[in-house]
Design a protein around this motif. Sequence first.
Motif, short mmCIF file in Angstrom:
data_model
loop_
_atom_site.label_atom_id
_atom_site.label_comp_id
_atom_site.label_asym_id
_atom_site.label_seq_id
_atom_site.Cartn_x
_atom_site.Cartn_y
_atom_site.Cartn_z
N PRO A 15 131.56 38.97 34.02
CA PRO A 15 131.97 40.32 33.62
C PRO A 15 132.99 40.31 32.49
CG PRO A 15 131.88 40.14 36.01
CD PRO A 15 131.73 38.75 35.47
N ALA A 16 133.83 39.29 32.43
CA ALA A 16 134.87 39.23 31.40
C ALA A 16 134.35 38.59 30.12
CB ALA A 16 136.08 38.45 31.93
N ASP A 17 133.58 37.51 30.25
CA ASP A 17 133.16 36.73 29.07
C ASP A 17 131.75 37.07 28.60
OD1 ASP A 17 135.58 35.56 29.47
OD2 ASP A 17 134.79 33.69 30.32
N GLY A 18 131.01 37.81 29.39
CA GLY A 18 129.63 38.09 29.04
C GLY A 18 128.67 37.11 29.70
N VAL A 19 127.42 37.54 29.89
CA VAL A 19 126.41 36.70 30.52
C VAL A 19 125.97 35.64 29.50
CG1 VAL A 19 124.11 36.63 31.57
CG2 VAL A 19 125.62 38.59 31.97
N PRO A 20 125.96 34.37 29.88
CA PRO A 20 125.55 33.32 28.93
C PRO A 20 124.08 33.47 28.53
CG PRO A 20 125.79 32.44 31.15
CD PRO A 20 126.33 33.83 31.20
N GLY A 21 123.73 32.85 27.42
CA GLY A 21 122.37 32.97 26.92
C GLY A 21 121.35 32.40 27.89
N ASN A 22 121.73 31.37 28.61
CA ASN A 22 120.85 30.74 29.59
C ASN A 22 121.56 30.77 30.95
OD1 ASN A 22 119.17 29.19 31.18
ND2 ASN A 22 119.14 27.41 29.81
N PRO A 23 121.52 31.90 31.63
CA PRO A 23 122.30 32.01 32.88
C PRO A 23 121.88 31.01 33.94
CG PRO A 23 120.82 33.90 32.60
CD PRO A 23 120.81 33.15 31.30
N ARG A 24 120.58 30.74 34.02
CA ARG A 24 120.13 29.78 35.03
C ARG A 24 120.66 28.39 34.72
NH1 ARG A 24 113.80 28.34 35.72
NH2 ARG A 24 113.91 26.77 37.36
N GLY A 25 120.63 28.00 33.42
CA GLY A 25 121.16 26.70 33.05
C GLY A 25 122.66 26.61 33.30
N TRP A 26 123.36 27.74 33.05
CA TRP A 26 124.81 27.78 33.30
C TRP A 26 125.09 27.54 34.78
CZ3 TRP A 26 128.52 30.14 36.17
CH2 TRP A 26 129.82 30.20 35.68
N LEU A 27 124.35 28.23 35.62
CA LEU A 27 124.57 28.10 37.06
C LEU A 27 124.25 26.67 37.54
CD1 LEU A 27 123.04 31.52 38.20
CD2 LEU A 27 125.44 30.82 38.48
N ILE A 28 123.17 26.11 37.01
CA ILE A 28 122.81 24.74 37.41
C ILE A 28 123.89 23.76 36.98
CG2 ILE A 28 121.18 22.86 36.96
CD1 ILE A 28 118.95 24.96 36.85
N ARG A 29 124.41 23.98 35.77
CA ARG A 29 125.45 23.07 35.28
C ARG A 29 126.71 23.15 36.15
NH1 ARG A 29 125.46 24.85 30.68
NH2 ARG A 29 127.35 26.12 30.54
N VAL A 30 127.15 24.36 36.43
CA VAL A 30 128.37 24.51 37.25
C VAL A 30 128.14 24.00 38.67
CG1 VAL A 30 129.96 26.21 38.25
CG2 VAL A 30 129.22 26.42 35.86
N ALA A 31 127.01 24.35 39.25
CA ALA A 31 126.72 23.91 40.62
C ALA A 31 126.57 22.39 40.68
CB ALA A 31 125.45 24.59 41.13
N SER A 32 125.98 21.81 39.63
CA SER A 32 125.83 20.35 39.59
C SER A 32 127.19 19.67 39.60
CB SER A 32 125.03 19.92 38.36
OG SER A 32 123.70 20.39 38.44
N ARG A 33 128.11 20.24 38.82
CA ARG A 33 129.45 19.65 38.78
C ARG A 33 130.12 19.74 40.15
NH1 ARG A 33 131.34 22.39 33.06
NH2 ARG A 33 130.30 20.88 31.67
N ARG A 34 129.99 20.93 40.77
CA ARG A 34 130.60 21.08 42.09
C ARG A 34 129.99 20.07 43.08
NH1 ARG A 34 133.03 24.39 39.32
NH2 ARG A 34 133.76 26.45 39.97
N LEU A 35 128.67 19.94 43.03
CA LEU A 35 127.99 19.05 43.97
C LEU A 35 128.35 17.60 43.72
CD1 LEU A 35 126.00 18.54 46.24
CD2 LEU A 35 124.14 18.61 44.57
N THR A 36 128.33 17.20 42.47
CA THR A 36 128.65 15.79 42.19
C THR A 36 130.10 15.49 42.53
OG1 THR A 36 129.02 16.39 39.87
CG2 THR A 36 126.88 15.48 40.44
N ASP A 37 130.99 16.47 42.32
CA ASP A 37 132.38 16.26 42.73
C ASP A 37 132.46 16.02 44.23
OD1 ASP A 37 133.24 16.54 40.17
OD2 ASP A 37 133.97 18.60 40.39
N THR A 38 131.71 16.83 44.97
CA THR A 38 131.71 16.69 46.44
C THR A 38 131.14 15.34 46.85
OG1 THR A 38 131.50 19.07 46.74
CG2 THR A 38 130.85 17.67 48.59
N LEU A 39 130.00 15.01 46.26
CA LEU A 39 129.36 13.76 46.66
C LEU A 39 130.17 12.55 46.23
CD1 LEU A 39 125.63 14.63 45.87
CD2 LEU A 39 126.81 14.68 48.06
N ARG A 40 130.80 12.67 45.07
CA ARG A 40 131.65 11.55 44.64
C ARG A 40 132.79 11.34 45.63
NH1 ARG A 40 131.38 13.64 38.91
NH2 ARG A 40 130.05 12.19 37.78
#
Length: 397
Positions: free
Chosen positions: A39-64
Amino acid sequence: MLRLHAPQVLGALVRRYGHFAAAEDAVQEALLAAARQWPADGVPGNPRGWLIRVASRRLTDTLRAEEARARREETALRLEPRDPKAAPAEDDTLTLLFLCCDPVLAPAARIALTLRAVGGLTTAEIARAHLVPEATMAQRISRAKARLRATGADQPFRPPAARDRDARLASVLQVLYLIFNEGYTATSGPALHRADLAREAIRLTRAARRLLPREGAVTGLLALMLLTEARSAARTGPDGELVPLDEQDRGRWDRAAIAEGTALVAEALIEGPPGPYQLQAAIAALHDEATAPGTTDWPQILALYDVLVTKTPDPMAELGRVVALAMVEGPEAGLAALTALEPRLPDSHRLPAVRAHLLERTGAHRAAADAYRTAARRTLSLPERRYLQTRAARLDP
């Protein structure tokens, strides 16, 4: 938009990393991050890719963190996202639906997990929809994920084999229909209709149909939901009171939904032998096509119920047939059939409610009032209880 992407993002993570439970938590964190940031920065051009990237980081942090206790350096290299900006071509929504509706889970757990993992609802939203504390729902979801992990049902992450698909598809459709029914007529609480649940069930069924466009049962279920939900605006009065079908203002019915549902019924009926969902959708279409209560084609509805009760053991289908029978052959015929059905619905409020309506039609007002009050005591829905009590009061001497 977030809910639309949720199952695809979760599917991408599970396909890439496994670990369904941890991946589901990571997707929820990514959705929350998006809700705060977009809402503050605007929807990224590839919202699905954005979500996958952020979720991947969260998941890999957890698994690490989990793996660090044993082999930190080796696992960190292995788990590094190969291309976190890319959105995979696969749509894993259907695979997720099958996973969340695995028969190893209890029906309540399947519904909760489906709404969270596929529907993208938060735990708080699901808890509110089911009128339970958030902590209770969180435990239910956590136990469901633990059960999948313990039984190995989440590995490997892939659609069920063809030989298992029909049985698993039946479970998926049952869960979607349960979600819809709870939204259309809440089993408890102050509101008759929970529009958010009904809409979510329709959205998920649309997603299932996009993936299985030739499955008559999926098409039939979507048609049934649309044709039923089309009447929702006319089901309640200004103060939330229940308005029965024969007293509804049919001008308030959603004609676009009826047109879409009717077309889907026609399509479903030519896709193969009609099953319970197709038959119920055909019955709903006949109700929706009637311009007034007196023009309803009850003989045709009874004929459809006659077929339906041969295909499903659901006593509610039998109860629907009793209503149709009474409309065609008279209330006495309906009351006789109702007596035979009573052992199968010993605690339901719907059976005494139908009995009350039929007794009222025969002129047995005192017995009808007693039956209305029995039904009112059994229901946990406040609008239904008030409606039944009002009907009883009208018949008092």
